[in-house]
Design a protein around this motif. Structure first.
Motif, mmCIF file in Angstrom:
data_model
loop_
_atom_site.group_PDB
_atom_site.id
_atom_site.type_symbol
_atom_site.label_atom_id
_atom_site.label_comp_id
_atom_site.label_asym_id
_atom_site.label_seq_id
_atom_site.Cartn_x
_atom_site.Cartn_y
_atom_site.Cartn_z
ATOM 1 N N MET A 1 0.198 -1.305 -0.069
ATOM 2 C CA MET A 1 0.186 -0.053 0.024
ATOM 3 C C MET A 1 0.858 1.131 0.181
ATOM 4 O O MET A 1 2.058 1.853 0.498
ATOM 5 C CB MET A 1 -0.497 -0.011 1.444
ATOM 6 C CG MET A 1 -2.124 -0.709 1.596
ATOM 7 S SD MET A 1 -2.918 -0.120 2.624
ATOM 8 C CE MET A 1 -4.727 -0.291 1.849
ATOM 9 N N ASN A 2 0.709 2.197 -1.089
ATOM 10 C CA ASN A 2 1.032 3.186 -0.570
ATOM 11 C C ASN A 2 1.146 4.401 1.320
ATOM 12 O O ASN A 2 -0.219 4.764 1.484
ATOM 13 C CB ASN A 2 0.680 4.538 -1.382
ATOM 14 C CG ASN A 2 1.038 5.690 -1.682
ATOM 15 O OD1 ASN A 2 1.995 5.993 -0.982
ATOM 16 N ND2 ASN A 2 1.248 6.500 -2.530
ATOM 17 N N SER A 4 1.432 6.983 1.745
ATOM 18 C CA SER A 4 0.843 8.785 2.030
ATOM 19 C C SER A 4 -0.490 8.044 1.705
ATOM 20 O O SER A 4 -1.566 8.867 2.959
ATOM 21 C CB SER A 4 1.207 9.408 0.627
ATOM 22 O OG SER A 4 0.473 8.129 -0.496
ATOM 23 N N LEU A 5 -1.722 7.262 1.674
ATOM 24 C CA LEU A 5 -2.803 7.057 1.617
ATOM 25 C C LEU A 5 -3.277 5.929 3.909
ATOM 26 O O LEU A 5 -4.419 6.103 4.237
ATOM 27 C CB LEU A 5 -3.136 6.254 0.840
ATOM 28 C CG LEU A 5 -3.339 6.223 -0.544
ATOM 29 C CD1 LEU A 5 -4.107 5.593 -1.564
ATOM 30 C CD2 LEU A 5 -4.438 7.985 -0.388
ATOM 31 N N ASP A 6 -2.056 5.470 4.218
ATOM 32 C CA ASP A 6 -1.994 4.812 5.266
ATOM 33 C C ASP A 6 -2.846 6.251 6.579
ATOM 34 O O ASP A 6 -2.660 5.568 7.798
ATOM 35 C CB ASP A 6 -1.372 4.255 5.855
ATOM 36 C CG ASP A 6 -1.538 2.909 4.608
ATOM 37 O OD1 ASP A 6 -2.156 2.615 3.938
ATOM 38 O OD2 ASP A 6 -0.320 2.360 4.007
ATOM 39 N N PHE A 27 -6.480 9.703 -3.309
ATOM 40 C CA PHE A 27 -5.788 8.659 -5.749
ATOM 41 C C PHE A 27 -6.503 7.132 -5.296
ATOM 42 O O PHE A 27 -7.532 6.713 -3.872
ATOM 43 C CB PHE A 27 -4.432 8.456 -3.491
ATOM 44 C CG PHE A 27 -2.915 9.703 -3.318
ATOM 45 C CD1 PHE A 27 -2.699 10.832 -4.706
ATOM 46 C CD2 PHE A 27 -3.930 10.408 -2.371
ATOM 47 C CE1 PHE A 27 -2.153 11.546 -4.465
ATOM 48 C CE2 PHE A 27 -3.714 12.104 -2.340
ATOM 49 C CZ PHE A 27 -2.435 12.663 -3.095
ATOM 50 N N GLU A 28 -5.866 6.126 -5.670
ATOM 51 C CA GLU A 28 -6.026 5.567 -6.138
ATOM 52 C C GLU A 28 -4.774 4.210 -6.369
ATOM 53 O O GLU A 28 -3.907 4.725 -7.081
ATOM 54 C CB GLU A 28 -7.391 5.010 -7.416
ATOM 55 C CG GLU A 28 -7.299 4.094 -7.765
ATOM 56 C CD GLU A 28 -8.119 3.830 -8.374
ATOM 57 O OE1 GLU A 28 -8.465 2.323 -9.559
ATOM 58 O OE2 GLU A 28 -8.623 4.674 -9.258
ATOM 59 N N GLU A 29 -4.939 3.263 -6.023
ATOM 60 C CA GLU A 29 -3.830 2.557 -6.046
ATOM 61 C C GLU A 29 -4.140 1.829 -7.147
ATOM 62 O O GLU A 29 -5.273 0.948 -8.027
ATOM 63 C CB GLU A 29 -3.381 1.602 -4.986
ATOM 64 C CG GLU A 29 -2.815 2.416 -3.807
ATOM 65 C CD GLU A 29 -2.402 1.869 -2.864
ATOM 66 O OE1 GLU A 29 -1.451 2.211 -1.560
ATOM 67 O OE2 GLU A 29 -3.276 -0.038 -2.662
ATOM 68 N N GLU A 30 -3.197 0.965 -8.456
ATOM 69 C CA GLU A 30 -3.685 0.299 -8.882
ATOM 70 C C GLU A 30 -2.497 -0.979 -9.157
ATOM 71 O O GLU A 30 -1.598 -0.541 -8.560
ATOM 72 C CB GLU A 30 -2.782 0.533 -9.952
ATOM 73 C CG GLU A 30 -3.645 1.650 -10.541
ATOM 74 C CD GLU A 30 -3.765 2.749 -11.986
ATOM 75 O OE1 GLU A 30 -2.975 1.886 -12.767
ATOM 76 O OE2 GLU A 30 -4.722 3.001 -12.560
ATOM 77 N N LEU A 31 -2.879 -2.012 -9.568
ATOM 78 C CA LEU A 31 -1.518 -3.468 -9.750
ATOM 79 C C LEU A 31 -1.458 -3.862 -10.372
ATOM 80 O O LEU A 31 -2.137 -4.230 -11.094
ATOM 81 C CB LEU A 31 -2.797 -4.558 -8.842
ATOM 82 C CG LEU A 31 -2.497 -5.588 -8.544
ATOM 83 C CD1 LEU A 31 -0.923 -5.716 -7.603
ATOM 84 C CD2 LEU A 31 -3.297 -6.427 -7.851
#
Length: 161
Positions: A1-2, A4-6, A27-31
């Motif tokens: 996980m990023n 900065s989002l936690d 923000f959105e994380e991509e896999l």
């Protein structure tokens, strides 16, 4: 996980004000997933042919015909029909004889008898049966060819992955 989002305090520092509106970045994380083929085993399949002798033992039937001419020489009024007496077929043969008057004379009968014969026939024949054999082979590590060495590409491989 990023990271900065936690953390909630990271969102507070990124908030900006524009003309009395509050803008909050989202923000959105991509896999990203990658796959590769890994050789885990090899097998060799070969075919083996077995032969064995087997005796053929059959009864064969044969039929022949005997023809017998039986002289009759008797005058008849009408043409006799073909008839069957047991295993004999009788075919009348007539002839016209000229006289002052005409009449039929039964000249002969043809008797046809069927004779059946059974005999044993034996012959030894070779039969074949194939069987597949599968052999597991160890995985070979690819060898790094030396400079100037030639590969043995002229020989076909019979292994399947």
């Amino acid at each position: 996980m990023n990271p900065s989002l936690d953390h909630s305090d990271a969102v507070d520092t990124a908030v900006t004000r524009v003309d009395r509106e509050t803008v909050i970045p989202v923000f959105e994380e991509e896999l990203s997933v990658a796959k590769r083929v890994v050789e885990t085993a090899r097998v060799r399949v070969s075919r083996v042919t077995h032969t064995h002798q087997q005796l053929v033992d059959e009864l064969l039937q044969q039929e022949k015909v005997e023809v017998e001419h039986v002289p009759i020489d008797r005058q008849v009024e009408v043409m006799p029909s073909i008839r069957q007496e047991g295993d004999v077929t009788i075919i009348p043969v007539v002839e016209e004889v000229l006289k002052v008057e005409r009449h039929l004379v039964l000249k002969e009968e043809v008797h046809i008898r069927r004779i059946r014969k059974t005999e044993r026939y034996q012959e030894s024949v070779t039969l074949r049966r194939q069987e597949a054999q599968v052999t597991r082979l160890p995985i070979e590590q690819p060898a790094v060819p030396e400079a100037g060495a030639q590969s043995n590409a002229a020989e076909p491989r019979k292994e399947y992955r």
